[in-house]
Design a protein around this motif. Structure first.
Motif, PDB file in Angstrom:
ATOM      1  N   TRP A  24       0.833  -1.202   0.000  1.00  0.00           N
ATOM      2  CA  TRP A  24       0.000   0.000   0.000  1.00  0.00           C
ATOM      3  C   TRP A  24       0.871   1.258   0.000  1.00  0.00           C
ATOM      4  O   TRP A  24       0.620   2.200  -0.764  1.00  0.00           O
ATOM      5  CB  TRP A  24      -0.915   0.011   1.222  1.00  0.00           C
ATOM      6  CG  TRP A  24      -2.192  -0.756   1.075  1.00  0.00           C
ATOM      7  CD1 TRP A  24      -2.418  -2.048   1.452  1.00  0.00           C
ATOM      8  CD2 TRP A  24      -3.438  -0.281   0.527  1.00  0.00           C
ATOM      9  NE1 TRP A  24      -3.716  -2.404   1.168  1.00  0.00           N
ATOM     10  CE2 TRP A  24      -4.364  -1.343   0.604  1.00  0.00           C
ATOM     11  CE3 TRP A  24      -3.849   0.935  -0.004  1.00  0.00           C
ATOM     12  CZ2 TRP A  24      -5.686  -1.220   0.163  1.00  0.00           C
ATOM     13  CZ3 TRP A  24      -5.157   1.067  -0.450  1.00  0.00           C
ATOM     14  CH2 TRP A  24      -6.073  -0.005  -0.363  1.00  0.00           C
ATOM     15  N   LEU A  49      -0.873  -8.917  -2.206  1.00  0.00           N
ATOM     16  CA  LEU A  49      -1.167  -7.600  -2.767  1.00  0.00           C
ATOM     17  C   LEU A  49      -0.055  -7.127  -3.696  1.00  0.00           C
ATOM     18  O   LEU A  49      -0.316  -6.494  -4.722  1.00  0.00           O
ATOM     19  CB  LEU A  49      -1.374  -6.597  -1.629  1.00  0.00           C
ATOM     20  CG  LEU A  49      -1.631  -5.147  -2.034  1.00  0.00           C
ATOM     21  CD1 LEU A  49      -2.878  -5.030  -2.905  1.00  0.00           C
ATOM     22  CD2 LEU A  49      -1.769  -4.260  -0.791  1.00  0.00           C
ATOM     23  N   ALA A  53      -1.541  -6.269  -7.303  1.00  0.00           N
ATOM     24  CA  ALA A  53      -1.648  -4.863  -7.696  1.00  0.00           C
ATOM     25  C   ALA A  53      -0.440  -4.390  -8.496  1.00  0.00           C
ATOM     26  O   ALA A  53      -0.280  -3.179  -8.706  1.00  0.00           O
ATOM     27  CB  ALA A  53      -1.834  -3.986  -6.454  1.00  0.00           C
ATOM     28  N   GLY A 200      -6.468  -6.745   0.366  1.00  0.00           N
ATOM     29  CA  GLY A 200      -5.221  -7.325  -0.096  1.00  0.00           C
ATOM     30  C   GLY A 200      -4.361  -7.966   0.961  1.00  0.00           C
ATOM     31  O   GLY A 200      -3.219  -8.329   0.685  1.00  0.00           O
ATOM     32  N   ARG A 328     -14.783  -0.806   2.731  1.00  0.00           N
ATOM     33  CA  ARG A 328     -13.791  -0.755   1.659  1.00  0.00           C
ATOM     34  C   ARG A 328     -13.035  -2.070   1.520  1.00  0.00           C
ATOM     35  O   ARG A 328     -12.596  -2.426   0.425  1.00  0.00           O
ATOM     36  CB  ARG A 328     -12.850   0.418   1.886  1.00  0.00           C
ATOM     37  CG  ARG A 328     -13.522   1.740   1.466  1.00  0.00           C
ATOM     38  CD  ARG A 328     -12.915   2.956   2.078  1.00  0.00           C
ATOM     39  NE  ARG A 328     -13.575   4.159   1.577  1.00  0.00           N
ATOM     40  CZ  ARG A 328     -14.715   4.654   2.063  1.00  0.00           C
ATOM     41  NH1 ARG A 328     -15.341   4.024   3.048  1.00  0.00           N
ATOM     42  NH2 ARG A 328     -15.259   5.748   1.550  1.00  0.00           N
ATOM     43  N   TRP A 332     -12.976  -4.082  -1.906  1.00  0.00           N
ATOM     44  CA  TRP A 332     -11.700  -4.445  -2.517  1.00  0.00           C
ATOM     45  C   TRP A 332     -11.685  -5.918  -2.889  1.00  0.00           C
ATOM     46  O   TRP A 332     -11.304  -6.294  -4.010  1.00  0.00           O
ATOM     47  CB  TRP A 332     -10.553  -4.125  -1.564  1.00  0.00           C
ATOM     48  CG  TRP A 332      -9.197  -4.124  -2.209  1.00  0.00           C
ATOM     49  CD1 TRP A 332      -8.498  -3.034  -2.620  1.00  0.00           C
ATOM     50  CD2 TRP A 332      -8.384  -5.259  -2.541  1.00  0.00           C
ATOM     51  NE1 TRP A 332      -7.298  -3.417  -3.181  1.00  0.00           N
ATOM     52  CE2 TRP A 332      -7.206  -4.775  -3.152  1.00  0.00           C
ATOM     53  CE3 TRP A 332      -8.537  -6.636  -2.379  1.00  0.00           C
ATOM     54  CZ2 TRP A 332      -6.189  -5.616  -3.595  1.00  0.00           C
ATOM     55  CZ3 TRP A 332      -7.529  -7.483  -2.837  1.00  0.00           C
ATOM     56  CH2 TRP A 332      -6.373  -6.984  -3.423  1.00  0.00           C
ATOM     57  N   HIS A 336     -11.459  -7.793  -6.518  1.00  0.00           N
ATOM     58  CA  HIS A 336     -10.428  -8.797  -6.828  1.00  0.00           C
ATOM     59  C   HIS A 336     -11.064 -10.071  -7.374  1.00  0.00           C
ATOM     60  O   HIS A 336     -10.563 -10.652  -8.352  1.00  0.00           O
ATOM     61  CB  HIS A 336      -9.607  -9.099  -5.573  1.00  0.00           C
ATOM     62  CG  HIS A 336      -8.493 -10.072  -5.796  1.00  0.00           C
ATOM     63  ND1 HIS A 336      -8.631 -11.427  -5.592  1.00  0.00           N
ATOM     64  CD2 HIS A 336      -7.206  -9.887  -6.227  1.00  0.00           C
ATOM     65  CE1 HIS A 336      -7.493 -12.031  -5.866  1.00  0.00           C
ATOM     66  NE2 HIS A 336      -6.613 -11.125  -6.255  1.00  0.00           N
ATOM     67  N   MET A 342      -6.213  -4.545 -10.101  1.00  0.00           N
ATOM     68  CA  MET A 342      -6.170  -4.177  -8.697  1.00  0.00           C
ATOM     69  C   MET A 342      -5.198  -3.034  -8.401  1.00  0.00           C
ATOM     70  O   MET A 342      -5.344  -2.362  -7.382  1.00  0.00           O
ATOM     71  CB  MET A 342      -5.841  -5.396  -7.835  1.00  0.00           C
ATOM     72  CG  MET A 342      -6.937  -6.465  -7.878  1.00  0.00           C
ATOM     73  SD  MET A 342      -8.639  -5.797  -7.720  1.00  0.00           S
ATOM     74  CE  MET A 342      -8.603  -5.060  -6.086  1.00  0.00           C
ATOM     75  N   GLN A 343      -4.238  -2.787  -9.276  1.00  0.00           N
ATOM     76  CA  GLN A 343      -3.428  -1.588  -9.054  1.00  0.00           C
ATOM     77  C   GLN A 343      -4.297  -0.342  -9.182  1.00  0.00           C
ATOM     78  O   GLN A 343      -4.264   0.548  -8.325  1.00  0.00           O
ATOM     79  CB  GLN A 343      -2.272  -1.500 -10.041  1.00  0.00           C
ATOM     80  CG  GLN A 343      -1.361  -0.312  -9.750  1.00  0.00           C
ATOM     81  CD  GLN A 343      -0.304  -0.094 -10.809  1.00  0.00           C
ATOM     82  OE1 GLN A 343      -0.521   0.649 -11.768  1.00  0.00           O
ATOM     83  NE2 GLN A 343       0.839  -0.723 -10.636  1.00  0.00           N
ATOM     84  N   TYR A 345      -7.531  -0.176  -8.895  1.00  0.00           N
ATOM     85  CA  TYR A 345      -8.550  -0.153  -7.847  1.00  0.00           C
ATOM     86  C   TYR A 345      -7.944   0.305  -6.514  1.00  0.00           C
ATOM     87  O   TYR A 345      -8.543   1.105  -5.785  1.00  0.00           O
ATOM     88  CB  TYR A 345      -9.193  -1.533  -7.687  1.00  0.00           C
ATOM     89  CG  TYR A 345     -10.469  -1.493  -6.887  1.00  0.00           C
ATOM     90  CD1 TYR A 345     -11.702  -1.325  -7.513  1.00  0.00           C
ATOM     91  CD2 TYR A 345     -10.463  -1.591  -5.495  1.00  0.00           C
ATOM     92  CE1 TYR A 345     -12.882  -1.265  -6.793  1.00  0.00           C
ATOM     93  CE2 TYR A 345     -11.635  -1.526  -4.767  1.00  0.00           C
ATOM     94  CZ  TYR A 345     -12.836  -1.366  -5.419  1.00  0.00           C
ATOM     95  OH  TYR A 345     -14.002  -1.295  -4.690  1.00  0.00           O
ATOM     96  N   THR A 346      -6.755  -0.185  -6.211  1.00  0.00           N
ATOM     97  CA  THR A 346      -6.099   0.205  -4.956  1.00  0.00           C
ATOM     98  C   THR A 346      -5.739   1.685  -4.970  1.00  0.00           C
ATOM     99  O   THR A 346      -5.939   2.399  -3.972  1.00  0.00           O
ATOM    100  CB  THR A 346      -4.840  -0.655  -4.735  1.00  0.00           C
ATOM    101  OG1 THR A 346      -5.190  -2.041  -4.799  1.00  0.00           O
ATOM    102  CG2 THR A 346      -4.216  -0.364  -3.379  1.00  0.00           C
ATOM    103  N   GLN A 349      -8.763   3.729  -4.241  1.00  0.00           N
ATOM    104  CA  GLN A 349      -9.087   3.826  -2.815  1.00  0.00           C
ATOM    105  C   GLN A 349      -8.150   4.803  -2.112  1.00  0.00           C
ATOM    106  O   GLN A 349      -8.580   5.536  -1.207  1.00  0.00           O
ATOM    107  CB  GLN A 349      -9.018   2.446  -2.157  1.00  0.00           C
ATOM    108  CG  GLN A 349     -10.203   1.552  -2.495  1.00  0.00           C
ATOM    109  CD  GLN A 349     -10.423   0.440  -1.485  1.00  0.00           C
ATOM    110  OE1 GLN A 349      -9.522   0.068  -0.730  1.00  0.00           O
ATOM    111  NE2 GLN A 349     -11.634  -0.105  -1.470  1.00  0.00           N
TER     112      GLN A 349
END
Length: 363
Positions: A24, A49, A53, A200, A328, A332, A336, A342-343, A345-346, A349
């Motif tokens: 993250w 993750l 991501a 993640g 969240r 998430w 997934h 997911m990159q 999407y992350t 967020q």
């Protein structure tokens, strides 16, 4: 607030970048325009993750052992960072009972190796050492621990984090003394956060990942200690604290050295049962949970942080409440499961969180 204009072009050395929190933070730093070099073991789980991501994109990722002092020092010297954020760790309480030597080696001597490498690299101006709320000697108090309370730890993991704090304090006094800042130019601080949660996280034997695995498999969630009370917070909350602290260390030097707590508001210090009931309700689809008997090892019942120092001196306060954080997490993991990128999407967020920070601060 985290200032993008500060981070743009800054060289950051981040240990533990392949882990949950590290992934993250790597994405956030890259989004801010920092030049990030990550140093860590390979991701600890098959599904993770870091790979989901595509975190390595846009940064320099180096795979290595934190206790390999020679390789670590060479990598740090080559990166010539302005700021070091140390997150590499063995992070699991129950794992530490089975692997105490690895836990102490990673969490204590890994920090020693890093700080020795920092001493050999003259570009470094700020170091944030990330430990845990479990570094405190837990007396099962109903009130929060302050940065001046004694270190301790019942289990090997908690004890190792208390030891790491003692190492950081010794290096601060011996080599990075605030009174001699003009000579060495390095500001060192330790950041202590509560139980962080977020999308993640697939770590074994951790509450939220265990819940999400059970829900995805349409199995009842098994809970060991439903009455245990913890300071839950979304992973972005303490990460913002680490970034804000690093900014102050870089700009103001020794004035911000020392220990810092980053935990949720009192209303988000909840028992495990509250978490599992809310997550199963949000998930729907007949989700249920049961209490698993015979936990086998000691686990703290009550743990809470006093974050007055961070609030008063850094202007840091939590933004996303616990219910928002759980929502969240569910979103998430559903994204997934749908096969979304997911990159993106992350990062979305992260931007949502930054917007919430700006809204709360009135900027």
């Amino acid at each position: 607030m985290v200032r993008p204009n500060f981070w743009s072009g800054k060289r950051v050395f981040l240990t533990g970048h392949t882990g949950f929190k590290g992934s993250w933070l790597s994405l956030w730093l890259s989004e801010l325009g920092a030049e990030v070099t990550g140093y860590a073991r390979r991701p600890p789980t098959d599904v993770n993750l870091f790979e989901s991501a595509d975190v390595a994109q846009g940064m320099t990722s180096v795979i290595g052992e934190i206790c390999d002092a020679g390789f670590l020092a060479a990598t740090l010297a080559e990166a010539r960072p302005d700021i070091v954020i140390h997150m590499a760790a063995q992070p699991l309480v129950r794992y530490s009972y089975d692997n105490p030597v690895e836990t102490y080696s990673t969490n204590v001597m890994g920090l020693v190796a890093l700080l020795e490498a920092v001493r050999q690299t003259d570009s470094v101006r700020a170091v944030v050492n990330v430990t845990s709320d479990k570094c405190y000697e837990n007396r099962e108090w109903l009130w929060g621990y302050r940065e001046t309370d004694p270190m301790g730890g019942f289990d090997p993991y908690s004890s190792s984090k208390g030891c790491a704090e003692l190492v950081a304090a010794a290096y601060t006094r011996s080599f990075f003394n605030p009174e001699r800042y003009a000579e060495h130019g390095v500001a060192l601080a330790s950041a202590r956060a509560g139980n962080v949660i977020g999308g993640g996280d697939w770590a074994c034997d951790r509450l939220i990942p265990d819940i999400m695995r059970a829900l995805a498999a349409h199995e009842p969630v098994k809970v060991r200690n439903p009455q245990a009370i913890r300071p839950w917070q979304h992973v972005l909350e303490p990460l913002r604290g680490y970034l804000m602290l690093a900014e102050r260390l870089y700009e103001n030097g020794a004035a911000f050295a020392g220990g810092w707590n980053f935990g949720p508001s009192d209303m988000d210090v909840k028992p495990v049962q509250w978490i599992v009931e809310n997550l199963t309700r949000q998930w729907g689809e007949g989700a249920a949970w049961t209490c698993e008997q015979g936990q086998g090892v000691h686990e703290a019942t009550h743990l809470k942080l006093d974050c007055s120092k961070a609030q008063a001196l850094l202007g840091w306060t939590p933004v996303w409440g616990l219910e928002a954080a759980l929502d969240r997490i569910v979103c998430w993991h559903r994204a997934h499961a749908r096969g979304e990128t997911m990159q993106a999407y992350t990062l979305a967020q992260i931007r949502q969180y930054q917007s919430a920070v700006r809204e709360k601060s009135g900027c």
